[in-house]
Design a protein around this motif. Sequence first.
Motif, PDB file in Angstrom:
ATOM      1  N   ASN A 131       0.856  -1.178   0.000  1.00 49.06           N
ATOM      2  CA  ASN A 131       0.000   0.000   0.000  1.00 49.06           C
ATOM      3  C   ASN A 131       0.897   1.235   0.000  1.00 49.06           C
ATOM      4  OD1 ASN A 131      -1.846   2.054   0.474  1.00 49.06           O
ATOM      5  ND2 ASN A 131      -3.069   0.833   1.893  1.00 49.06           N
ATOM      6  N   GLU A 132       0.832   2.009  -1.061  1.00 47.79           N
ATOM      7  CA  GLU A 132       1.712   3.168  -1.202  1.00 47.79           C
ATOM      8  C   GLU A 132       1.499   4.193  -0.096  1.00 47.79           C
ATOM      9  OE1 GLU A 132       4.058   3.352  -3.358  1.00 47.79           O
ATOM     10  OE2 GLU A 132       3.557   1.554  -4.518  1.00 47.79           O
ATOM     11  N   LYS A 133       0.302   4.250   0.458  1.00 44.79           N
ATOM     12  CA  LYS A 133       0.010   5.240   1.498  1.00 44.79           C
ATOM     13  C   LYS A 133       0.673   4.897   2.831  1.00 44.79           C
ATOM     14  CE  LYS A 133      -4.506   6.410  -0.476  1.00 44.79           C
ATOM     15  NZ  LYS A 133      -5.975   6.479  -0.229  1.00 44.79           N
ATOM     16  N   HIS A 137       4.791   9.215   7.880  1.00 42.98           N
ATOM     17  CA  HIS A 137       3.816   8.167   7.575  1.00 42.98           C
ATOM     18  C   HIS A 137       2.989   7.769   8.796  1.00 42.98           C
ATOM     19  CE1 HIS A 137       7.378   6.185   9.177  1.00 42.98           C
ATOM     20  NE2 HIS A 137       6.606   5.184   9.542  1.00 42.98           N
ATOM     21  N   ALA A 167      -1.081   8.367   8.607  1.00 41.93           N
ATOM     22  CA  ALA A 167      -1.796   7.457   7.710  1.00 41.93           C
ATOM     23  C   ALA A 167      -1.782   6.035   8.244  1.00 41.93           C
ATOM     24  CB  ALA A 167      -1.183   7.514   6.313  1.00 41.93           C
ATOM     25  N   ARG A 210      -5.081   3.851   9.386  1.00 46.10           N
ATOM     26  CA  ARG A 210      -5.366   2.561   8.740  1.00 46.10           C
ATOM     27  C   ARG A 210      -5.436   1.446   9.776  1.00 46.10           C
ATOM     28  NH1 ARG A 210      -8.287  -0.354   5.695  1.00 46.10           N
ATOM     29  NH2 ARG A 210      -7.233  -2.070   4.613  1.00 46.10           N
ATOM     30  N   ASP A 247      -2.604  -5.128   4.462  1.00 43.92           N
ATOM     31  CA  ASP A 247      -2.172  -3.843   5.017  1.00 43.92           C
ATOM     32  C   ASP A 247      -1.649  -4.003   6.438  1.00 43.92           C
ATOM     33  OD1 ASP A 247      -2.832  -2.617   2.683  1.00 43.92           O
ATOM     34  OD2 ASP A 247      -4.697  -1.723   3.397  1.00 43.92           O
TER      35      ASP A 247
END
Length: 211
Positions: free
Chosen positions: A4-6, A15, A18, A22, A144
């Motif tokens: 997952n790029e996010k 990061h 985010a 998640r 994820d």
Amino acid sequence: MKINEKLIEQPNHAHYLACLQRKKDIEKFCRKIFFFSIAESAVFAVMIMFGLWLSALSWIPSLCGEPFTIPNIFAYAVEIILLPVIAFAGCGKYKICTVIFFAIQCIIVIGCFLGGFRTVNTFPFLIGIIGSVTASPSISAYLDYRQLMHTEGFPQFNNLLADTDDNPEFVSDYSKQYYSNENKDFIPVPEKTNPNIQPVSTSEKIYMDDL
């Protein structure tokens, strides 16, 4: 492994926000699956009490003998209890259990067609469809979460803790001032007295006529 790029690590812990969001979404999804599994097991238990055929769920108990015999009831009980147990395990670090729960829901749907389209069990089919739709994000949630486990900052993703780890020798100026004041001796301050004011003895009674 799908990435997952996010959720990719970024400089200066950028990061964290985010990743933390998640992680909370995944935990909320797992709790939703668990509550659904309890409701699903309760409905299946009621249907079994009325002697209804549940396609995929009834296939294994049917191998254990006639309905409402001890082996048959035991097999049903194991299947019904197993659904919430698997979902509950998914609420912890074993997110793969949510994928297993999703697979079971798909098996329930497919099992409704084992006898042909004309013999489809309506209620188990509808419950299986609802369960499959509810648990459909389980694969992405599992992937994820596995990525988050290998991401810097897991599981807190807390900037304050990260700053402390990055600067272990940092000491706040306020803490220095606190400890320096703590070691100081307090100097007693003498009370100011007025020689013109005589102390009143409380051992004798005072009457209005004496004033």
